[in-house]
Motif scaffolding. Structure first.
Motif, mmCIF file in Angstrom:
data_model
loop_
_atom_site.group_PDB
_atom_site.id
_atom_site.type_symbol
_atom_site.label_atom_id
_atom_site.label_comp_id
_atom_site.label_asym_id
_atom_site.label_seq_id
_atom_site.Cartn_x
_atom_site.Cartn_y
_atom_site.Cartn_z
ATOM 1 N N GLU A 1 -1.603 -4.024 0.453
ATOM 2 C CA GLU A 1 -0.935 -2.948 -0.277
ATOM 3 C C GLU A 1 0.164 -3.485 -1.180
ATOM 4 O O GLU A 1 0.348 -2.992 -2.310
ATOM 5 C CB GLU A 1 -0.371 -1.930 0.712
ATOM 6 N N ARG B 1 4.269 2.442 -0.258
ATOM 7 C CA ARG B 1 3.896 1.065 0.070
ATOM 8 C C ARG B 1 5.060 0.301 0.672
ATOM 9 O O ARG B 1 6.226 0.594 0.402
ATOM 10 C CB ARG B 1 3.424 0.342 -1.196
ATOM 11 N N GLN C 1 -3.086 6.449 -1.958
ATOM 12 C CA GLN C 1 -1.773 5.800 -1.995
ATOM 13 C C GLN C 1 -0.850 6.409 -0.942
ATOM 14 O O GLN C 1 -0.973 7.582 -0.599
ATOM 15 C CB GLN C 1 -1.127 5.986 -3.379
#
Length: 854
Positions: free
Chosen positions: A54, A226, A223
């Motif tokens: 990620e 992150r 998503q």
């Protein structure tokens, strides 16, 4: 009597590293007993791989292989840096890039690799781990120096690497396959399956004795927040902020690399701009200072630190719960089916909010298994990582209330995303939840298990489900049991294809409703499946579109107008509906055009514009349409060059789309709303991602009120209000932009089991009060007459106006010499019909004279 001999005691120095190499310390570090270590290490290795991928903006592809005496984990990430590997061998320090930062990351202990090197040695007496990347292949070997009473970790070259990308870690551990296959504890398969359930973007494959399975990514582009993203200052209390600054100052002392205050500010989400960081430092009284200047008399100056945190929080926009990441109904349903849940039995619920200043998102999915002999499967995750043991005490009590025992053939998935989850132990085995999160989790469990609990109450005294009850739950699509929502979702695709001519034409929401209605009646047996069409067009259909983004990606669904939008000066007005907004945006002009001056109708210096580029820079959004006549009478739009936008009730998807596109053009939308729960919700949805609409560009929206300060300044009358539901509405109000004082005004307490309070409408002001208040607000926010920034456009407009003015003078001079108009031709109507037949798109008055513009 002889003198006593005194023992001369020596002072021994023992290695702290040895603490990691004992069963007791490793149990404390890992959070589980020795039999659990292989499971915990497998999870940590997979978590590390996910984080690495990620951070490199890669959709994770992870392969896990279990052999009798080895565990191998391979990923497609950027590769574990050799420096990080070498630092992890030093047990005198804890290496982590997460410690101190408040962020919804999978782990913050900084000891995963340290426990990995130690665990196999302590458990089996030998320690051998291979680490391989594209640039190196190393072997970590652990032995014990019995004399020095300290572990020795050797790092030697393993030869030429055999992989081209990512990291491959091989843990040599005698009998590890047997440990991970222990059916009493979470086994190899459950860790793999749970990880896949909590990471829609990950493709995870596993090979083990008797197993070869791949869990493909359900959404490779998915998503969440992150691990490498900056944190936001809103997630820090003064205590957490102080801890972070202390760690950074420690790094400065160790490395000699100093940070300025401005550099430190720019490390936070929403504060990366140089000018903004400079302004914040100035506000906090720290201009030109270094981070180390926060130290006073050997300690961090709390006054300066608090001032800095307050200035940063004031300048940064709070991060909403949606930004943390949402697994989604479709992915959760797919995951439950891996565990044997029948599709029609699956229930999904989600809740979002704020607790202790931190946003949170909870998702719960529940289903009944096809196989009645299988026992309950419970999968719990925190920040997209599986919990090896059930960490929530509230979940235990909620399952008891639902009478859902471990003997029932059901599966339950629970996930919590939150920037900071407190644990009562180092191993993260038991979480301590704020009341708001615990309350939402209990409520969601109650909702998803409601049908199951009802059926359970009707079963025998041994609390075991009868087969017929389970079959009814599994096959809830039977007409007598099917709900309107279940039926609508089942026929939605069929109804859309019928309404849209097989997907070739746009389909209005009401057209889809009429196509779906007879199908829903047949499935539910209800002659009137809804009280009004709005239930379908504003709830069932939008919810289906949100829950099935891949299926509906190519659907062209349009919604009716639920409001109006008008430009200043141009007299252009549109309905706020999907097609109307879409067509309006298509007509926007950004350049001055010069018309043919041979047509007298064109001899007007007013520019024919559409869109904001040459006409306005602010739009005024009013939550109700009743103020339009007053605004028109006062010429607010013309005097302030304002576009006007209004909707009926909640802001529609079309309104949000329009606000987003206007924002892209530099237009700021100013919002007027009542001082009540609906008003704050309307303003909130106009600028915040929801299930119905997700902004790609941050909307430029300012809340003008009505606010509590306005109400008190004008001494406006309020009215009492009751709130539905058991939960305190105040946290939701604050999340939507109300201040704590406003929330306390709107919700005064609980009476007869219901939350009550007061509200104030915009209509509480008389007409003149409203206009005076509005104009003061507009002026306070810098709303002035509009002049384009484009000098070239202004010059072109001047030249156009000059030509038109000169031509108008010539027309006036020539008008005196024109003869009187003759009688109209006798066959005029026939001529008009002939011209219209030749040019069907022409208006009748353009066909009066031959040669007129078409």
């Amino acid at each position: 009597m002889s003198a006593a001999v005194q023992l001369q005691r020596e002072t021994f120095e023992l290695s702290r590293a040895l603490e990691f190499f004992s069963i007791r310390e490793l149990t404390a570090q890992i959070g589980h007993g020795q039999h659990f270590w292989p499971v915990a290490l497998l999870k940590e290795l997979i978590d590390n791989s996910l984080d690495a991928c990620e951070s490199a903006n890669l959709a994770p592809v992870i392969h896990v292989e279990l052999k009798e005496n080895a565990l191998i984990v391979t990923d497609n990430g950027p590769g574990l840096p050799l420096a990080t590997l070498e630092k992890s061998l030093d047990y005198a320090i804890r290496v982590s890039d997460k410690t101190g930062y408040v962020s919804p990351s999978r782990g913050q202990q900084g000891n995963a690799l340290k426990t990995l090197w130690a665990a196999s040695f302590v458990a089996t007496g030998t320690g051998l781990i291979e680490v391989e990347t594209a640039s190196y292949r190393c072997i970590v070997e652990v032995t014990l120096d019995q004399i020095a009473q300290a572990p020795r970790l050797g790092l030697r070259d393993g030869g030429t690497p055999n992989i081209k990308t990512g990291t491959k870690i091989t843990v040599h551990w005698g009998g590890i396959a047997s440990c991970l296959a222990d059916s009493i504890q979470p086994d190899f398969y459950s860790v793999i399956c749970s990880t896949a359930a909590l990471n829609p973007h990950c493709t995870l494959s596993a090979i083990a004795p008797g197993l070869n399975q791949t869990f493909p990514a359900t959404d490779p582009g998915w998503q969440h927040w992150r691990p490498d993203r900056p944190t936001t200052p809103h997630w820090y209390t003064p205590e957490r902020f102080r801890a972070l600054v202390a760690l950074l100052l420690n790094v400065e002392q160790r490395t000699g690399k100093a940070r300025s205050i401005n550099e430190f500010i720019r490390e936070f989400h929403g504060l990366t701009g140089t000018a903004k960081a400079k302004a914040i430092a100035q506000t906090a009284g720290l201009s030109g200072l270094m981070l180390r200047d926060l130290v006073l008399d050997g300690d961090i100056d709390s006054t300066r630190l608090t001032a800095l945190l307050s200035a940063m929080q004031e300048a940064a926009r709070p991060v909403k719960a949606d930004a943390l990441g949402v697994l989604g109904q479709e992915h959760c349903a797919t995951s439950l089916q891996h565990y044997g849940a029948t599709p029609d039995s699956i229930e999904y619920r989600r809740a979002q909010g704020e607790a202790d200043g931190l946003p949170y998102s909870i998702e719960v999915a529940f289903g009944v298994k096809q196989d009645s002999d299988r026992e309950r499967t419970l999968r719990v995750g925190i920040n997209f990582s599986p919990a090896l043991e059930q960490p929530f005490s509230v979940l235990d009590s909620a399952l008891n209330e639902a009478r859902c025992t471990r003997h029932d053939p059901v599966v339950l998935l629970v996930h919590l995303a939150c920037p900071l989850v407190q644990f009562s132990d180092r191993g993260k085995a038991r979480a301590v939840l704020p009341d708001a999160i615990a309350g939402d989790m209990r409520r969601l469990i109650r909702l998803v298990t409601a049908r199951f609990a009802k059926a359970k109450r009707q079963t025998d005294r041994y609390d075991r489900m009868q087969l017929r009850d389970l079959e009814e739950l599994r096959n809830c699509n039977a007409p007598k049991r099917m709900t309107v929502k279940d039926a609508a979702w089942r026929v939605m695709r069929q109804a859309y294809l019928k309404a849209s001519n097989g997907g070739e034409l746009p389909a209005n929401a009401r057209q889809i409703m009429y196509a779906a209605r007879p199908l829903i009646i047949a499935l539910t047996g209800k002659a009137q499946p809804w009280k009004s069409s709005a239930h379908f067009t504003q709830h069932l259909l939008p919810d289906f579109l949100d829950a099935h983004p891949n299926l509906c990606a190519d659907w062209d669904v349009v919604f009716d107008d639920r409001g109006h939008f008008s430009e200043p000066h141009t007299e252009l007005q549109i309905g706020v509906g999907t097609l109307s907004v879409r067509n309006y945006i298509r007509r926007w002009k950004s350049q001055v055009t010069t018309e043919s001056l041979e047509n007298p109708d064109a001899l007007n210096t007013a520019l024919k514009t559409t869109g904001p580029a040459l006409r306005y820079r602010f739009a005024l959004f009013v939550e109700k349409e009743g103020f339009s006549p007053l605004l028109k009478q006062a010429r607010i739009a013309q005097r302030y060059d304002l576009a006007l936008l209004s909707t009926k009730g909640m802001s529609t998807t079309a309104a949000r789309q329009l606000v987003e596109r206007l924002s892209e053009q530099g237009v700021t939308t100013l919002v007027l709303h009542d001082l009540d729960q609906s008003g704050f919700t309307i303003g909130y949805t106009l600028k915040t991602n929801t299930r119905r609409y997700r902004f790609k560009t941050a909307p430029r929206v300012i809340d003008l009120g009505l606010r509590l300060a306005d109400v008190e300044a004008m001494n406006l009358n309020s009215e009492t209000v009751e709130y539905s539901g058991d939960l305190d509405p105040r946290p939701g109000l604050i999340e939507r932009g109300a201040t704590p004082e406003e929330a306390s005004y709107l919700v005064t307490g609980k009476k007869d089991g219901r939350w009550t309070g007061q509200r104030v409408e915009l209509n509480a002001m008389d007409a003149q009060q409203f206009l005076d208040w509005l104009e003061a607000k507009l002026q306070a926010h810098g709303v002035t007459k509009f002049i384009p920034d484009d000098a070239e456009a202004i010059n072109a407009a001047w030249q156009r106006a000059w030509r038109i003015n000169e031509l108008n003078k010539a027309i006036s001079a020539a008008a005196a010499d024109l003869p009187e108009a003759p009688e109209a031709p006798a066959d005029l109507i026939k001529q008009i019909r002939a011209r219209l037949a030749k040019h069907p798109g022409m208006r009748w008055d353009a066909a009066l004279i031959k040669g007129e513009a078409k």
